[in-house]
Design a protein around this motif. Structure first.
Motif, short mmCIF file in Angstrom:
data_model
loop_
_atom_site.label_atom_id
_atom_site.label_comp_id
_atom_site.label_asym_id
_atom_site.label_seq_id
_atom_site.Cartn_x
_atom_site.Cartn_y
_atom_site.Cartn_z
N MET A 1 -80.30 -67.61 -90.87
CA MET A 1 -80.22 -66.19 -90.49
C MET A 1 -78.77 -65.75 -90.36
O MET A 1 -78.40 -64.65 -90.79
N MET A 2 -77.92 -66.61 -89.78
CA MET A 2 -76.52 -66.24 -89.60
C MET A 2 -75.81 -66.03 -90.93
O MET A 2 -75.03 -65.09 -91.10
N SER A 3 -76.09 -66.91 -91.89
CA SER A 3 -75.46 -66.76 -93.21
C SER A 3 -75.92 -65.48 -93.88
O SER A 3 -75.14 -64.80 -94.57
N SER A 4 -77.18 -65.10 -93.68
CA SER A 4 -77.69 -63.85 -94.25
C SER A 4 -77.00 -62.65 -93.60
O SER A 4 -76.66 -61.68 -94.29
N LEU A 5 -76.79 -62.72 -92.29
CA LEU A 5 -76.11 -61.63 -91.58
C LEU A 5 -74.68 -61.46 -92.07
O LEU A 5 -74.22 -60.33 -92.32
N VAL A 6 -73.97 -62.57 -92.23
CA VAL A 6 -72.58 -62.51 -92.70
C VAL A 6 -72.52 -61.92 -94.10
O VAL A 6 -71.69 -61.05 -94.40
N ALA A 7 -73.42 -62.37 -94.97
CA ALA A 7 -73.44 -61.87 -96.34
C ALA A 7 -73.78 -60.38 -96.36
O ALA A 7 -73.19 -59.59 -97.12
N PHE A 8 -74.72 -59.99 -95.50
CA PHE A 8 -75.13 -58.58 -95.47
C PHE A 8 -74.00 -57.69 -94.97
O PHE A 8 -73.76 -56.61 -95.53
N VAL A 9 -73.31 -58.10 -93.91
CA VAL A 9 -72.20 -57.30 -93.39
C VAL A 9 -71.11 -57.14 -94.45
O VAL A 9 -70.56 -56.04 -94.63
N GLY A 10 -70.79 -58.21 -95.15
CA GLY A 10 -69.78 -58.11 -96.21
C GLY A 10 -70.21 -57.16 -97.31
O GLY A 10 -69.41 -56.33 -97.77
N ALA A 11 -71.47 -57.25 -97.72
CA ALA A 11 -71.97 -56.35 -98.76
C ALA A 11 -71.99 -54.91 -98.27
O ALA A 11 -71.67 -53.98 -99.02
N ALA A 12 -72.35 -54.71 -97.00
CA ALA A 12 -72.42 -53.35 -96.45
C ALA A 12 -71.04 -52.70 -96.43
O ALA A 12 -70.90 -51.50 -96.68
N PHE A 13 -70.01 -53.49 -96.12
CA PHE A 13 -68.65 -52.95 -96.14
C PHE A 13 -68.24 -52.55 -97.56
O PHE A 13 -67.62 -51.50 -97.77
N LEU A 14 -68.59 -53.37 -98.54
CA LEU A 14 -68.27 -53.04 -99.93
C LEU A 14 -68.96 -51.75 -100.36
O LEU A 14 -68.37 -50.91 -101.05
N ILE A 15 -70.21 -51.58 -99.92
CA ILE A 15 -70.95 -50.37 -100.26
C ILE A 15 -70.31 -49.14 -99.60
O ILE A 15 -70.19 -48.08 -100.20
N ALA A 16 -69.90 -49.30 -98.33
CA ALA A 16 -69.29 -48.18 -97.61
C ALA A 16 -68.01 -47.71 -98.27
O ALA A 16 -67.66 -46.53 -98.20
N MET A 17 -67.30 -48.62 -98.92
CA MET A 17 -66.01 -48.28 -99.53
C MET A 17 -66.16 -47.43 -100.79
O MET A 17 -65.20 -46.80 -101.24
N VAL A 18 -67.35 -47.43 -101.39
CA VAL A 18 -67.56 -46.64 -102.61
C VAL A 18 -67.64 -45.16 -102.24
O VAL A 18 -68.52 -44.76 -101.49
N PRO A 19 -66.72 -44.33 -102.73
CA PRO A 19 -66.74 -42.90 -102.37
C PRO A 19 -67.93 -42.18 -102.99
O PRO A 19 -68.39 -42.52 -104.07
N GLY A 20 -68.41 -41.20 -102.27
CA GLY A 20 -69.54 -40.40 -102.74
C GLY A 20 -69.58 -39.07 -102.03
O GLY A 20 -68.60 -38.66 -101.39
N PRO A 21 -70.71 -38.37 -102.08
CA PRO A 21 -70.81 -37.06 -101.43
C PRO A 21 -70.49 -37.11 -99.94
O PRO A 21 -69.83 -36.22 -99.41
N SER A 22 -70.97 -38.13 -99.25
CA SER A 22 -70.74 -38.23 -97.80
C SER A 22 -69.25 -38.33 -97.50
O SER A 22 -68.75 -37.70 -96.54
N THR A 23 -68.52 -39.11 -98.29
CA THR A 23 -67.08 -39.25 -98.08
C THR A 23 -66.38 -37.91 -98.22
O THR A 23 -65.53 -37.54 -97.39
#
Length: 207
Positions: A1-23
């Motif tokens: 579970m911990m490895s999944s959480l770490v991977a998910f947080v990293g992926a979520a940050f990468l997604i947040a960095m992509v500019p879009g309408p919300s940005t």
């Protein structure tokens, strides 16, 4: 579970960095109306993120994958919202005073309105729903309770997204002090209006 959480947080940050309408909407609100309104827009946006995540957890956003009609309806709605906001920004820029006017503050916008703008911009984007239903389940570890894990990931996704936008809003608020001249504000409205208009047209044209 911990490895999944770490991977998910990293992926979520990468997604947040992509500019879009919300940005575009968040930065415009922070520059034109200050950090507090910018943060209200961020909170609205993150409520949209959380709603999409919960919809994915409960299977509702899967309808966007199963129904072309539902997806197109959401897509056109989102495009109309973006085109409206872009057109409104361009109209404001065109109807401001002359270039050499004294610095003029932007029109006051309530925190509630800024919140709603962030929420609508995010939730009217069907790509967020499709992304949620295809993205979140990938990180559920084998044997974990699916619904509870997806709800947890939805909350983490919204928190990570907000952490990314916090320094962005702070910097935009700092830049606001340097952008007090009416001519510069007008240019900012023109640029943000064109960006939102372009994003709306692109969303409407996508299959």
């Amino acid at each position: 579970m911990m490895s999944s959480l770490v991977a998910f947080v990293g992926a979520a940050f990468l997604i947040a960095m992509v500019p879009g309408p919300s940005t575009a909407v968040i930065l415009r609100r922070a520059v034109m109306n200050g950090r507090v309104n910018g943060m209200a827009t961020v909170l609205g946006n993150e409520c949209g993120v959380l709603l999409w995540g919960l919809a994915a957890a409960f299977g509702l956003s899967a309808l966007l994958l199963a129904s072309r009609l539902a997806y197109d309806a959401m897509r056109i709605t989102g495009a109309v919202v973006l085109v409206y906001m872009g057109t409104r920004a361009l109209w404001k820029a065109r109807h401001k005073g002359g270039v050499d006017e004294e610095p003029a503050p932007a029109a006051a916008v309530s925190h509630g309105r800024a919140f709603r703008q962030g929420l609508i911009t995010n939730f009217a984007n069907p790509k967020a729903g499709v992304f949620a239903v295809s993205f979140l389940p990938q990180f559920v570890p084998h044997g974990a309770p699916v619904l509870a894990t997806l709800v947890l990931f939805s909350v983490i996704w919204a928190v990570v997204d907000m952490i990314w936008y916090l320094p962005m809003v702070w910097l935009a608020g700092r830049a606001r002090v340097l952008l007090q001249r009416a001519s510069i504000r007008r240019r900012m409205e023109q640029v943000s209006g064109l960006v939102l208009l372009g994003l709306g047209i692109r969303l409407a044209a996508e299959s």
